[in-house]
Motif scaffolding. Structure first.
Motif, PDB file in Angstrom:
ATOM      1  N   PHE A  99      -4.019   6.675  -1.660  1.00 31.55           N
ATOM      2  CA  PHE A  99      -3.870   5.489  -1.448  1.00 31.55           C
ATOM      3  C   PHE A  99      -3.873   4.645  -2.536  1.00 31.55           C
ATOM      4  O   PHE A  99      -4.631   4.783  -3.584  1.00 31.55           O
ATOM      5  CB  PHE A  99      -4.984   4.860  -0.583  1.00 31.55           C
ATOM      6  CG  PHE A  99      -5.035   5.315   0.931  1.00 31.55           C
ATOM      7  CD1 PHE A  99      -4.031   5.208   1.515  1.00 31.55           C
ATOM      8  CD2 PHE A  99      -6.264   5.986   1.403  1.00 31.55           C
ATOM      9  CE1 PHE A  99      -3.787   5.470   2.815  1.00 31.55           C
ATOM     10  CE2 PHE A  99      -6.191   6.478   2.780  1.00 31.55           C
ATOM     11  CZ  PHE A  99      -4.876   6.061   3.529  1.00 31.55           C
ATOM     12  N   ALA A 127       5.191  10.457   2.208  1.00 32.40           N
ATOM     13  CA  ALA A 127       4.618   9.263   1.541  1.00 32.40           C
ATOM     14  C   ALA A 127       5.375   8.068   2.210  1.00 32.40           C
ATOM     15  O   ALA A 127       6.449   8.247   2.751  1.00 32.40           O
ATOM     16  CB  ALA A 127       5.336   9.332  -0.033  1.00 32.40           C
ATOM     17  N   PHE A 128       4.763   7.037   2.073  1.00 33.00           N
ATOM     18  CA  PHE A 128       5.197   5.670   2.603  1.00 33.00           C
ATOM     19  C   PHE A 128       4.671   4.487   1.928  1.00 33.00           C
ATOM     20  O   PHE A 128       3.755   4.772   1.509  1.00 33.00           O
ATOM     21  CB  PHE A 128       5.336   5.686   4.363  1.00 33.00           C
ATOM     22  CG  PHE A 128       3.885   5.791   4.660  1.00 33.00           C
ATOM     23  CD1 PHE A 128       3.140   4.707   4.824  1.00 33.00           C
ATOM     24  CD2 PHE A 128       3.321   6.884   5.093  1.00 33.00           C
ATOM     25  CE1 PHE A 128       1.980   4.714   5.452  1.00 33.00           C
ATOM     26  CE2 PHE A 128       2.079   7.197   5.755  1.00 33.00           C
ATOM     27  CZ  PHE A 128       1.314   5.994   5.804  1.00 33.00           C
ATOM     28  N   THR A 147       0.902   5.337   0.366  1.00 31.98           N
ATOM     29  CA  THR A 147       0.225   6.301   0.823  1.00 31.98           C
ATOM     30  C   THR A 147       1.106   7.589   0.695  1.00 31.98           C
ATOM     31  O   THR A 147       2.219   7.614   1.022  1.00 31.98           O
ATOM     32  CB  THR A 147       0.009   6.336   2.530  1.00 31.98           C
ATOM     33  OG1 THR A 147      -0.823   5.068   2.542  1.00 31.98           O
ATOM     34  CG2 THR A 147      -0.967   7.400   2.973  1.00 31.98           C
ATOM     35  N   ARG A 153       0.842  -1.049   0.143  1.00 35.30           N
ATOM     36  CA  ARG A 153       0.183  -0.030   0.174  1.00 35.30           C
ATOM     37  C   ARG A 153       0.657   1.168  -0.135  1.00 35.30           C
ATOM     38  O   ARG A 153       1.510   1.304   0.830  1.00 35.30           O
ATOM     39  CB  ARG A 153      -0.915   0.249   1.074  1.00 35.30           C
ATOM     40  CG  ARG A 153      -1.881   1.399   1.087  1.00 35.30           C
ATOM     41  CD  ARG A 153      -2.719   1.143   2.401  1.00 35.30           C
ATOM     42  NE  ARG A 153      -2.323   0.842   3.765  1.00 35.30           N
ATOM     43  CZ  ARG A 153      -3.077   0.467   4.650  1.00 35.30           C
ATOM     44  NH1 ARG A 153      -4.453   0.159   4.574  1.00 35.30           N
ATOM     45  NH2 ARG A 153      -2.307   0.333   5.923  1.00 35.30           N
ATOM     46  N   TRP A 165       0.611  12.128   0.326  1.00 39.71           N
ATOM     47  CA  TRP A 165      -0.136  13.527   0.473  1.00 39.71           C
ATOM     48  C   TRP A 165       0.784  14.736   0.180  1.00 39.71           C
ATOM     49  O   TRP A 165       1.923  14.492   0.247  1.00 39.71           O
ATOM     50  CB  TRP A 165      -0.953  13.564   1.794  1.00 39.71           C
ATOM     51  CG  TRP A 165       0.180  13.763   2.883  1.00 39.71           C
ATOM     52  CD1 TRP A 165       0.461  15.212   3.478  1.00 39.71           C
ATOM     53  CD2 TRP A 165       0.940  12.944   3.937  1.00 39.71           C
ATOM     54  NE1 TRP A 165       1.354  15.041   4.537  1.00 39.71           N
ATOM     55  CE2 TRP A 165       1.629  13.648   4.854  1.00 39.71           C
ATOM     56  CE3 TRP A 165       0.991  11.539   3.737  1.00 39.71           C
ATOM     57  CZ2 TRP A 165       2.410  12.934   5.623  1.00 39.71           C
ATOM     58  CZ3 TRP A 165       1.866  11.190   4.485  1.00 39.71           C
ATOM     59  CH2 TRP A 165       2.521  11.637   5.736  1.00 39.71           C
TER      60      TRP A 165
END
Lengths: 200, 196
Positions: A120, A195-196, A76, A74, A78
């Protein structure tokens, strides 16, 4: 108190180096393949402005064999997008790419300052190391949803998309988040602030 | 090549230091890569008949727990109901605060007797130092019986909390217009994950 390695402490049954290696391999395998964990964190902020060239703001190379059958990764991320001071209308195309293939994209019209956005993207192996289902969700806030932490602003746009890919994940592959503006004015900017990537 | 193959070479018998090094690598993985749940609470029912703030969940992250680039993710879910048939609706404010300062504030929408869900998530990442965070907050609100009435909200911002010191995180609510007999909030869950 019984400990997990007590069987290796019995003086009557000396432990071999091979047994120690086997145990360490088993622990390592559990950590790397069975436990939800963070694969990567983007520590450096990145942005694009004054350009209509597609620009990768985040790249993570998924190690070989990380996504084989049903594993999920996943992403994520922003940040914000804005168009300031008479720059005119700007459209932002975001793209999530796996091994160069676009697997999530949307064009957003940015009509003012400081639109916060969040993304996401889940990449899941589809019973194979060479087939993936990809789900992406992208939200962008109304003007001034960035740096206006007192009150949440209503979402300006929400996009949800899915796609299938057939990338051979037995080799390392790049997962990329890119942005492309339609307006080359320097006041048109998109920034990635965090971000990760998690292995689920 | 397996992780511990360096122990299997019969021509170069491993030293204790080699074994220790492998164990250190595993411990580092456990400490730095695994996602840890550092707070969890769920399934509490509260009847709130006042206009006072009410803290639903609270956790203190000890100073020094968060390093440069550390990330925490807070997820919370509430069910809001009231059963006063004479009230057209109530307004409620939901906040997530770091050291008493808002990182998320959701005012409204109007909550009806149908009952509503509030689903919020806050992600905070320490910047290159422990005293500055990039934070993004996201909330969904929907009536329990009609997802079409849902609203979604987002905000992102920089914040400046020195996480070398304790960081107090709380989720709190406050009714803004009236408080009715029978107004209740079910704290379905709140949990905080430490991603790194």
């Amino acid at each position: 108190m019984t400990k997990v390695a007590d069987d290796m402490r019995l003086p009557s049954t000396p432990v071999t180096m091979e047994e120690i290696a086997d145990r360490l391999d088993a622990i390592h395998s559990k950590i790397t393949t069975h436990v939800p964990r963070v694969l990567d964190i983007e520590a450096t902020e990145a942005s694009v402005s004054g350009s209509t060239t597609e620009t990768a703001l985040y790249t993570y190379t998924i190690p070989a064999n990380t996504i084989t059958t049903d594993q999920q990764v996943r992403l994520t991320a922003w940040g914000y997008s804005h168009t300031t001071g008479g720059a005119g209308t700007n459209s932002v195309t975001y793209r999530v790419k796996l091994n160069g293939n676009t697997c999530g994209t949307q064009i957003l019209t940015i009509d003012g300052n400081n639109h916060a956005w969040r993304l996401f993207s889940i990449i899941q192996g589809d019973d194979s190391s060479s087939a993936q289902n990809i789900y992406t969700q992208f939200h962008i806030g109304d003007s001034d949803s960035w740096d206006n932490f007192a009150t949440l602003t209503v979402i300006d746009d929400t996009f949800i998309g899915t796609c299938d890919q057939t990338v051979d994940m037995t080799s390392a592959r790049d997962l990329v988040l890119s942005f492309q503006h339609s307006n080359a004015n320097a006041a048109c900017e998109t920034a990635l602030r965090g971000a990760f990537v998690e292995l689920l | 090549m397996a992780f511990a193959d360096s122990l299997r070479d019969p021509l170069n018998p491993p030293s204790i230091d080699t074994i220790k090094s492998l164990m250190d690598t595993l411990e580092t993985s456990l400490d730095t890569e695994l996602i840890k749940c550092i707070y969890a609470n769920c399934n509490e029912s509260h009847v709130i008949n006042t206009l006072e703030e009410f803290i639903i969940a609270k956790h203190v992250i000890k100073g020094g727990t968060l390093n440069a680039d550390s990330i925490i993710r807070l997820s919370t879910f509430l069910t809001v109901t009231h059963d006063n048939p004479f009230a057209s609706g109530i307004n409620m404010r939901t906040q997530v605060r770091f050291n008493g300062l808002n990182v998320m504030e959701l005012t409204g929408p109007t909550y009806t007797t149908a009952g509503s869900y509030v689903d919020a998530q806050v992600i905070a990442q320490n910047d290159d130092n422990v005293a500055k965070q990039d934070v993004v907050a996201f909330a969904n609100v929907t009536e329990t019986s009609n997802i079409a009435l849902g609203e979604q909200h987002i905000v992102a911002a920089e914040h400046f909390h020195n996480t070398a010191n304790d960081l107090t995180i709380d989720v709190r609510v406050r009714f803004l217009t009236a408080a009715f007999e029978g107004t209740s909030i079910i704290h379905e869950y709140t949990f905080i994950e430490l991603l790194r």
